[in-house]
Design a protein around this motif. Sequence first.
Motif, PDB file in Angstrom:
ATOM      1  N   ALA A  22      -3.218  -5.743  -6.067  1.00 36.78           N
ATOM      2  CA  ALA A  22      -3.846  -4.796  -5.138  1.00 36.78           C
ATOM      3  C   ALA A  22      -4.452  -5.531  -3.941  1.00 36.78           C
ATOM      4  N   ALA A  23      -5.115  -6.655  -4.196  1.00 34.48           N
ATOM      5  CA  ALA A  23      -5.709  -7.426  -3.096  1.00 34.48           C
ATOM      6  C   ALA A  23      -4.625  -7.910  -2.132  1.00 34.48           C
ATOM      7  N   CYS A  24      -3.517  -8.394  -2.683  1.00 33.78           N
ATOM      8  CA  CYS A  24      -2.416  -8.855  -1.822  1.00 33.78           C
ATOM      9  C   CYS A  24      -1.843  -7.714  -0.996  1.00 33.78           C
ATOM     10  N   LEU A  25      -1.675  -6.546  -1.619  1.00 33.91           N
ATOM     11  CA  LEU A  25      -1.130  -5.401  -0.893  1.00 33.91           C
ATOM     12  C   LEU A  25      -2.110  -4.894   0.165  1.00 33.91           C
ATOM     13  N   LEU A  26      -3.399  -4.932  -0.133  1.00 35.91           N
ATOM     14  CA  LEU A  26      -4.380  -4.539   0.886  1.00 35.91           C
ATOM     15  C   LEU A  26      -4.336  -5.482   2.085  1.00 35.91           C
ATOM     16  N   LEU A  27      -4.235  -6.772   1.822  1.00 39.34           N
ATOM     17  CA  LEU A  27      -4.115  -7.729   2.922  1.00 39.34           C
ATOM     18  C   LEU A  27      -2.841  -7.501   3.720  1.00 39.34           C
ATOM     19  N   ALA A  28      -1.747  -7.199   3.031  1.00 39.86           N
ATOM     20  CA  ALA A  28      -0.490  -6.918   3.727  1.00 39.86           C
ATOM     21  C   ALA A  28      -0.632  -5.673   4.601  1.00 39.86           C
ATOM     22  N   GLY A  29      -1.265  -4.634   4.056  1.00 38.09           N
ATOM     23  CA  GLY A  29      -1.489  -3.422   4.842  1.00 38.09           C
ATOM     24  C   GLY A  29      -2.345  -3.687   6.075  1.00 38.09           C
ATOM     25  N   ALA A  33      -1.388  -3.193   9.949  1.00 36.58           N
ATOM     26  CA  ALA A  33      -2.274  -2.451  10.853  1.00 36.58           C
ATOM     27  C   ALA A  33      -2.617  -3.289  12.082  1.00 36.58           C
ATOM     28  N   ARG A  34      -2.878  -4.585  11.877  1.00 36.78           N
ATOM     29  CA  ARG A  34      -3.161  -5.488  12.996  1.00 36.78           C
ATOM     30  C   ARG A  34      -1.979  -5.529  13.959  1.00 36.78           C
ATOM     31  N   THR A  35      -0.779  -5.583  13.422  1.00 38.74           N
ATOM     32  CA  THR A  35       0.419  -5.603  14.264  1.00 38.74           C
ATOM     33  C   THR A  35       0.514  -4.329  15.095  1.00 38.74           C
ATOM     34  N   LEU A  36       0.255  -3.184  14.457  1.00 38.07           N
ATOM     35  CA  LEU A  36       0.332  -1.918  15.195  1.00 38.07           C
ATOM     36  C   LEU A  36      -0.768  -1.802  16.235  1.00 38.07           C
ATOM     37  N   LEU A  37      -1.959  -2.297  15.923  1.00 36.00           N
ATOM     38  CA  LEU A  37      -3.041  -2.271  16.915  1.00 36.00           C
ATOM     39  C   LEU A  37      -2.720  -3.193  18.094  1.00 36.00           C
ATOM     40  N   GLN A  38      -2.099  -4.304  17.794  1.00 39.85           N
ATOM     41  CA  GLN A  38      -1.769  -5.267  18.847  1.00 39.85           C
ATOM     42  C   GLN A  38      -0.625  -4.779  19.735  1.00 39.85           C
ATOM     43  N   HIS A  39       0.395  -4.163  19.136  1.00 38.12           N
ATOM     44  CA  HIS A  39       1.613  -3.827  19.884  1.00 38.12           C
ATOM     45  C   HIS A  39       1.828  -2.331  20.098  1.00 38.12           C
ATOM     46  N   GLY A  40       1.111  -1.504  19.375  1.00 37.22           N
ATOM     47  CA  GLY A  40       1.296  -0.059  19.485  1.00 37.22           C
ATOM     48  C   GLY A  40       2.176   0.478  18.366  1.00 37.22           C
ATOM     49  N   TRP A  56       8.705  -1.126   8.571  1.00 36.52           N
ATOM     50  CA  TRP A  56       7.575  -2.042   8.670  1.00 36.52           C
ATOM     51  C   TRP A  56       6.289  -1.307   9.039  1.00 36.52           C
ATOM     52  N   SER A  57       6.383  -0.349   9.951  1.00 39.98           N
ATOM     53  CA  SER A  57       5.188   0.418  10.329  1.00 39.98           C
ATOM     54  C   SER A  57       4.672   1.244   9.155  1.00 39.98           C
ATOM     55  N   SER A  58       5.577   1.794   8.355  1.00 42.90           N
ATOM     56  CA  SER A  58       5.161   2.618   7.212  1.00 42.90           C
ATOM     57  C   SER A  58       4.395   1.810   6.170  1.00 42.90           C
ATOM     58  N   LEU A  59       4.618   0.505   6.130  1.00 41.15           N
ATOM     59  CA  LEU A  59       3.908  -0.338   5.167  1.00 41.15           C
ATOM     60  C   LEU A  59       2.410  -0.401   5.463  1.00 41.15           C
ATOM     61  N   THR A  60       2.014  -0.002   6.674  1.00 40.06           N
ATOM     62  CA  THR A  60       0.591   0.080   7.022  1.00 40.06           C
ATOM     63  C   THR A  60      -0.118   1.057   6.096  1.00 40.06           C
ATOM     64  N   VAL A  61       0.585   2.110   5.695  1.00 44.16           N
ATOM     65  CA  VAL A  61       0.029   3.117   4.793  1.00 44.16           C
ATOM     66  C   VAL A  61       0.471   2.867   3.347  1.00 44.16           C
ATOM     67  N   ILE A  62       1.735   2.509   3.157  1.00 47.31           N
ATOM     68  CA  ILE A  62       2.286   2.370   1.809  1.00 47.31           C
ATOM     69  C   ILE A  62       1.610   1.251   1.021  1.00 47.31           C
ATOM     70  N   ASP A  63       1.415   0.087   1.628  1.00 50.70           N
ATOM     71  CA  ASP A  63       0.812  -1.037   0.903  1.00 50.70           C
ATOM     72  C   ASP A  63      -0.583  -0.696   0.368  1.00 50.70           C
ATOM     73  N   PRO A  64      -1.502  -0.184   1.201  1.00 58.36           N
ATOM     74  CA  PRO A  64      -2.826   0.168   0.655  1.00 58.36           C
ATOM     75  C   PRO A  64      -2.770   1.316  -0.360  1.00 58.36           C
ATOM     76  N   LEU A  65      -1.856   2.258  -0.160  1.00 60.92           N
ATOM     77  CA  LEU A  65      -1.718   3.354  -1.118  1.00 60.92           C
ATOM     78  C   LEU A  65      -1.335   2.817  -2.491  1.00 60.92           C
ATOM     79  N   ILE A  66      -0.381   1.905  -2.523  1.00 59.85           N
ATOM     80  CA  ILE A  66       0.027   1.322  -3.798  1.00 59.85           C
ATOM     81  C   ILE A  66      -1.107   0.494  -4.388  1.00 59.85           C
ATOM     82  N   ALA A  67      -1.878  -0.178  -3.544  1.00 58.43           N
ATOM     83  CA  ALA A  67      -3.030  -0.936  -4.038  1.00 58.43           C
ATOM     84  C   ALA A  67      -4.003  -0.009  -4.773  1.00 58.43           C
TER      85      ALA A  67
END
Length: 143
Positions: A22-29, A33-40, A56-67
């Motif tokens: 879960a910690a790894c997936l939260l960090l990945a999420g 999120a950082r990538t999307l904030l940086q680039h849109g 890749w953008s969907s992983l912003t939500v999917i990774d923390p959800l799975i965590a």
Amino acid sequence: MTPPEHKASAERRGRIVRGIWAACLLLAGLNHARTLLQHGVLWDYHGVGGVSAAYWSSLTVIDPLIAVLLLVRPRIGVPAALLVISTNVAHNLAVTTRRLPEGALFGYVASSPQLLSQIAFLIFVVVTWRWARIATISCSRAT
């Protein structure tokens, strides 16, 4: 070790493994999120194509959800974690292979902290799958 102590040990080991996942997936999420904030939100990831960018953008939500699922619904979270890291590594390697000259994949992966960490996490998930799964089975019987 008596059977109740063995069961408690297995459950504790499973909770620890799922917590690490879960910690790894939260960090990945957070990284996504950082990538999307940086680039849109509509960034094309250097022209990889719409499907890859959407994945890749969907992983912003999917990774923390799975965590979260790993902690509150491990019976769903454990296979979901294996699925998402497997597809992520396969997808990343496929995209990388298409973009590099023939024969350059190994050298690129060896010098890429992002790909190396994803592959290491995949290996860790596969190696610890049984511990997380056994604890998941015992959790589902308790509810």
